[in-house]
Structure formats: structure tokens, C-alpha cells
Scaffold this motif. Structure first.
Motif, PDB file in Angstrom:
ATOM      1  N   LEU A  74       0.726  -1.124   0.083  1.00 23.87           N
ATOM      2  CA  LEU A  74       0.110   0.064   0.128  1.00 23.87           C
ATOM      3  C   LEU A  74       0.906   1.096   0.018  1.00 23.87           C
ATOM      4  O   LEU A  74       1.865   1.316   0.877  1.00 23.87           O
ATOM      5  N   GLY A  75       0.774   2.201  -0.958  1.00 27.49           N
ATOM      6  CA  GLY A  75       1.441   3.223  -1.080  1.00 27.49           C
ATOM      7  C   GLY A  75       0.465   4.621  -0.027  1.00 27.49           C
ATOM      8  O   GLY A  75      -0.661   4.399   0.087  1.00 27.49           O
ATOM      9  N   ALA A  76       1.280   5.276   0.802  1.00 30.43           N
ATOM     10  CA  ALA A  76       0.755   6.297   1.819  1.00 30.43           C
ATOM     11  C   ALA A  76       1.602   7.499   1.321  1.00 30.43           C
ATOM     12  O   ALA A  76       2.325   7.965   2.195  1.00 30.43           O
ATOM     13  N   TYR A  94       4.154   0.414   2.633  1.00 29.60           N
ATOM     14  CA  TYR A  94       3.759  -0.649   3.617  1.00 29.60           C
ATOM     15  C   TYR A  94       3.657  -1.944   2.890  1.00 29.60           C
ATOM     16  O   TYR A  94       2.685  -2.039   2.007  1.00 29.60           O
ATOM     17  N   LEU A  95       4.358  -2.899   3.167  1.00 29.61           N
ATOM     18  CA  LEU A  95       4.339  -4.380   2.688  1.00 29.61           C
ATOM     19  C   LEU A  95       3.682  -5.377   3.790  1.00 29.61           C
ATOM     20  O   LEU A  95       4.117  -5.427   4.866  1.00 29.61           O
ATOM     21  N   PHE A  96       2.704  -5.864   3.227  1.00 36.14           N
ATOM     22  CA  PHE A  96       1.783  -7.188   4.027  1.00 36.14           C
ATOM     23  C   PHE A  96       2.261  -8.294   3.286  1.00 36.14           C
ATOM     24  O   PHE A  96       2.534  -8.325   1.972  1.00 36.14           O
ATOM     25  N   VAL A 125      -0.510  -9.939   7.191  1.00 40.67           N
ATOM     26  CA  VAL A 125       0.317  -9.343   8.463  1.00 40.67           C
ATOM     27  C   VAL A 125       1.225  -8.220   7.959  1.00 40.67           C
ATOM     28  O   VAL A 125       1.832  -8.554   6.696  1.00 40.67           O
ATOM     29  N   GLU A 126       1.373  -6.815   8.319  1.00 44.03           N
ATOM     30  CA  GLU A 126       2.307  -6.121   8.113  1.00 44.03           C
ATOM     31  C   GLU A 126       3.825  -6.632   8.308  1.00 44.03           C
ATOM     32  O   GLU A 126       3.915  -6.811   9.471  1.00 44.03           O
ATOM     33  N   GLN A 127       4.719  -6.297   7.502  1.00 51.52           N
ATOM     34  CA  GLN A 127       5.817  -6.927   7.450  1.00 51.52           C
ATOM     35  C   GLN A 127       6.842  -5.392   7.702  1.00 51.52           C
ATOM     36  O   GLN A 127       7.810  -5.651   8.549  1.00 51.52           O
ATOM     37  N   THR A 128       6.620  -4.520   6.881  1.00 52.36           N
ATOM     38  CA  THR A 128       7.726  -3.634   6.982  1.00 52.36           C
ATOM     39  C   THR A 128       7.132  -2.213   6.437  1.00 52.36           C
ATOM     40  O   THR A 128       6.192  -2.272   5.649  1.00 52.36           O
TER      41      THR A 128
END
Length: 186
Positions: A113-115, A126-128, A136-139
Motif C-alpha cells: 500500500l502506498g501512503a 507498507y508491505l504485507f 500481516v504487516e511486514q515493514t
């Protein structure tokens, strides 16, 4: 993605948004709608459908105004043209107004997801990952040389073990707001 075409309509239904999933008719002459996706927790102005991406039997839909920081919904094909909401993902530590989900990508068990409005529009992504317990959110992905206004996360893509994150307003070699893309490797 495969035989499906996915189209977001973020301004539909008081900007709650919706997504149409379509496929070609047997003759291949036109598209036929086979599903309409809506957020299970939709609120006015969420803009569900601002971004969409698909990979195989999964669709990710961005909703950058959802809640305080934005987020995305992941759907899984469970039967003949039946899509089930599998998860709602959002950055855990992002600030209000980050617009997470303004850009989205999915490939296999990875979603990004880009923020772009996070930290005074410096931006982030954000990488899931899909784990046994779900998504799960990874980083958090940040580029060292981005600065206020660069909007890192304005575009995202996944290609194998790499994640590409665009910063549409980054200064490229002193040329001012030309944009830049950053490659992150898992």
C-alpha cells in the motif's frame, strides 16, 4: 488479471466507493459485470476503489480516506464469480491523513500500500504478507533521500522479490519534481 477485469468507482454512493469485477462474454465481444464489491465497513467518503490491482484469484482495493490513515481490502475468489473479503489491511503506525491505499499492488502472498501523504507528504509504502494467521504487516518502506513533498508511495508495483515505489514529486538529479522510483528487495 487472468479472465477478470477490475474497475474502481471511488466516488459512487456518497464517495463510499465500489468496484466492478467483469469478464469477457463467451464471444469475447464485450465485458459483462459479474460482481460488485463494497467495503464491509464502508463510511461516506472512504473512496473505496481509488486504486485496484489483482493477481490470480485475489483483488486488492485501496480506500485512502478509510479511518484516519486509509487502508485496503483484499478479496479472494471462492467460487464461480464469487469474491469474499479476506482481509482489511492498514498501516499500524501511520499518521492521520497518510492516505494509505492511494496506490496498491498484490502478487502471490504479498501486498503493498502506498501512503504518499505520510509525514508531510514525504510518503511511505507498507508491505504485507499472507501468513498462517492472515495478512500481516511486514515493514514500512522509506527511501533515504526522499524529503517533504516527494510523495513516496504515489505508485507501487510488485515484481517477484522486488517492490517498486514511486515518488511522483522527487527531484531527479536536480531537475525538480521530475519523479523517481525506488526498488526495494525482500
Amino acid at each position: 488479471c487472468g479472465r477478470y477485469y477490475v474497475v474502481g468507482a471511488p466516488n459512487a454512493d456518497e464517495r463510499r466507493g465500489m468496484v466492478r469485477v467483469m469478464n469477457l462474454t463467451p464471444s469475447g465481444a464485450r465485458l459483462a459485470a459479474n460482481a460488485t464489491l463494497r467495503a464491509s465497513d464502508a463510511s461516506a467518503a472512504d473512496q473505496f476503489g481509488s486504486s485496484v490491482a489483482c493477481d490470480g484469484e485475489r483483488i486488492i482495493v485501496g480506500a485512502p480516506i478509510r479511518g484516519a490513515v486509509g487502508g485496503a481490502y483484499i478479496y479472494r475468489l471462492t467460487g464461480d464469480n464469487t469474491w469474499e473479503e479476506e482481509a482489511i489491511v492498514a498501516p499500524a503506525l501511520s499518521e492521520s491523513g497518510a492516505m494509505a491505499g492511494l496506490s496498491v499492488a498484490i502478487q502471490g502472498g504479498l501486498a503493498v500500500l502506498g501512503a504518499p501523504e505520510e509525514e508531510s507528504a514525504t510518503g511511505a509504502a507498507y508491505l504485507f504478507s499472507l501468513e498462517a494467521e492472515g495478512w500481516v504487516e511486514q515493514t514500512r518502506l522509506r527511501a533515504a533521500r526522499t524529503r517533504r513533498g516527494d510523495r513516496l508511495g504515489s505508485a507501487v508495483a510488485i515484481g517477484g522479490p522486488r517492490v517498486l515505489v514511486g515518488a511522483r514529486n522527487a527531484d531527479l538529479e536536480g531537475m525538480g519534481n521530475r519523479g523517481e522510483a525506488f526498488v526495494f528487495r525482500q
